[in-house]
Design a protein around this motif. Structure first.
Motif, mmCIF file in Angstrom:
data_model
loop_
_atom_site.group_PDB
_atom_site.id
_atom_site.type_symbol
_atom_site.label_atom_id
_atom_site.label_comp_id
_atom_site.label_asym_id
_atom_site.label_seq_id
_atom_site.Cartn_x
_atom_site.Cartn_y
_atom_site.Cartn_z
ATOM 1 N N GLY A 86 -14.325 -10.887 -7.206
ATOM 2 C CA GLY A 86 -13.790 -12.180 -8.665
ATOM 3 C C GLY A 86 -13.679 -11.049 -9.694
ATOM 4 N N VAL A 87 -13.907 -9.396 -10.142
ATOM 5 C CA VAL A 87 -13.892 -9.025 -11.522
ATOM 6 C C VAL A 87 -12.380 -8.383 -11.342
ATOM 7 N N GLU A 88 -12.016 -8.962 -12.302
ATOM 8 C CA GLU A 88 -10.251 -8.541 -13.196
ATOM 9 C C GLU A 88 -10.428 -6.823 -12.904
ATOM 10 N N HIS A 89 -9.324 -6.426 -12.745
ATOM 11 C CA HIS A 89 -9.733 -5.422 -12.554
ATOM 12 C C HIS A 89 -7.457 -4.511 -12.759
ATOM 13 N N ASN A 90 -7.117 -3.574 -12.605
ATOM 14 C CA ASN A 90 -5.793 -3.090 -13.098
ATOM 15 C C ASN A 90 -6.363 -1.237 -13.185
ATOM 16 N N ALA A 91 -4.805 -1.241 -12.474
ATOM 17 C CA ALA A 91 -4.227 0.586 -12.934
ATOM 18 C C ALA A 91 -3.355 0.551 -12.411
ATOM 19 N N TRP A 92 -3.042 2.389 -13.349
ATOM 20 C CA TRP A 92 -2.020 2.548 -12.933
ATOM 21 C C TRP A 92 -1.347 4.099 -13.522
ATOM 22 N N THR A 93 -0.473 4.920 -12.810
ATOM 23 C CA THR A 93 -0.469 6.492 -13.126
ATOM 24 C C THR A 93 -0.002 6.679 -14.146
ATOM 25 N N PHE A 94 0.192 8.161 -14.562
ATOM 26 C CA PHE A 94 0.428 8.650 -15.429
ATOM 27 C C PHE A 94 1.821 9.421 -14.894
ATOM 28 N N ASP A 95 1.871 10.708 -15.277
ATOM 29 C CA ASP A 95 3.086 11.415 -15.523
ATOM 30 C C ASP A 95 3.417 12.236 -14.200
ATOM 31 N N GLU A 96 2.706 11.871 -12.991
ATOM 32 C CA GLU A 96 2.817 12.447 -11.797
ATOM 33 C C GLU A 96 2.144 11.040 -10.367
ATOM 34 N N PRO A 97 3.113 11.668 -9.584
ATOM 35 C CA PRO A 97 2.803 11.022 -8.772
ATOM 36 C C PRO A 97 0.814 11.009 -7.931
ATOM 37 N N ALA A 98 0.378 9.608 -7.039
ATOM 38 C CA ALA A 98 -0.627 9.315 -7.768
ATOM 39 C C ALA A 98 -1.357 9.007 -6.383
ATOM 40 N N VAL A 99 -1.619 9.347 -5.152
ATOM 41 C CA VAL A 99 -2.272 8.566 -3.605
ATOM 42 C C VAL A 99 -3.555 8.235 -3.918
ATOM 43 N N LEU A 100 -3.833 6.892 -3.704
ATOM 44 C CA LEU A 100 -5.514 5.733 -3.132
ATOM 45 C C LEU A 100 -5.145 6.054 -2.452
ATOM 46 N N LEU A 101 -6.764 5.854 -1.761
ATOM 47 C CA LEU A 101 -7.149 5.007 0.104
ATOM 48 C C LEU A 101 -7.914 3.983 -1.153
ATOM 49 N N ASP A 102 -7.432 2.559 -0.773
ATOM 50 C CA ASP A 102 -8.238 1.723 -0.891
ATOM 51 C C ASP A 102 -8.845 0.910 0.666
ATOM 52 N N ILE A 103 -10.005 0.204 0.083
ATOM 53 C CA ILE A 103 -10.805 -0.307 1.290
ATOM 54 C C ILE A 103 -10.967 -1.915 1.293
ATOM 55 N N PHE A 104 -10.456 -2.644 1.791
ATOM 56 C CA PHE A 104 -10.995 -4.194 1.261
ATOM 57 C C PHE A 104 -11.576 -4.856 2.619
ATOM 58 N N SER A 105 -12.485 -5.402 2.539
ATOM 59 C CA SER A 105 -13.716 -6.537 3.017
ATOM 60 C C SER A 105 -13.830 -7.477 2.379
ATOM 61 N N PRO A 106 -13.696 -8.958 3.076
ATOM 62 C CA PRO A 106 -12.874 -9.110 4.551
ATOM 63 C C PRO A 106 -11.456 -8.386 3.957
ATOM 64 N N PRO A 107 -10.513 -8.262 5.302
ATOM 65 C CA PRO A 107 -9.461 -8.063 5.307
ATOM 66 C C PRO A 107 -8.522 -8.944 4.074
ATOM 67 N N ARG A 108 -7.538 -8.799 4.018
ATOM 68 C CA ARG A 108 -6.591 -9.523 2.630
ATOM 69 C C ARG A 108 -5.924 -10.150 4.178
ATOM 70 N N ASP A 109 -5.362 -11.625 4.119
ATOM 71 C CA ASP A 109 -4.624 -11.929 4.662
ATOM 72 C C ASP A 109 -3.338 -11.825 4.125
ATOM 73 N N ASP A 110 -2.520 -11.741 2.771
ATOM 74 C CA ASP A 110 -1.217 -11.154 2.350
ATOM 75 C C ASP A 110 -0.788 -9.764 3.248
ATOM 76 N N LEU A 111 -1.680 -8.601 3.166
ATOM 77 C CA LEU A 111 -1.700 -7.679 4.002
ATOM 78 C C LEU A 111 -1.844 -7.204 5.541
ATOM 79 N N ARG A 112 -1.752 -8.221 6.303
ATOM 80 C CA ARG A 112 -1.879 -8.521 7.584
ATOM 81 C C ARG A 112 -0.515 -7.743 8.034
#
Length: 112
Positions: A86-112
């Motif tokens: 329920g907490v609002e969040h957002n993200a952005w990258t800077f002037d280089e590529p980035a790799v992020l590992l996200d973990i969701f629990s429970p799984p998101r149905d829209d990503l199955r």
């Protein structure tokens, strides 16, 4: 049980290219979901929240800016973030590529 029940290789992950040339690799278990994001430079993601998922993430490479609940921080490799349910969040990258590992629990149905 077999090795495939315990180990995950690239061929077991769902791979998608989404808006803005973002690549995501998804593996969904029974109670959690792992998503590896490969972001291009200078990409901004809109604020959002999840009604039932808790979300945590680990910066693998590059740098990412995060705003979670109105608090901003720049994440560097080796650092984690936590977006509670329920907490609002957002993200952005800077002037280089980035790799992020996200973990969701429970799984998101829209990503199955």
């Amino acid at each position: 049980m077999e090795a495939k029940d315990f180990f995950i290789g690239p061929h077991e992950m769902k791979i998608e290219i989404v808006e803005g040339n973002v690549e995501r690799r998804i593996y969904t278990g029974k109670n959690l979901q792992v998503v590896e994001y490969r972001f291009p430079p200078n990409k901004t993601f809109p604020p959002h929240s999840h009604d039932i998922q808790e979300q945590m993430g680990y910066c693998v490479s590059g740098r990412l800016g995060f705003n979670i609940g109105g608090i901003e921080k720049e994440l560097h490799p080796g650092e984690w973030y936590h977006a509670p349910i329920g907490v609002e969040h957002n993200a952005w990258t800077f002037d280089e590529p980035a790799v992020l590992l996200d973990i969701f629990s429970p799984p998101r149905d829209d990503l199955r």
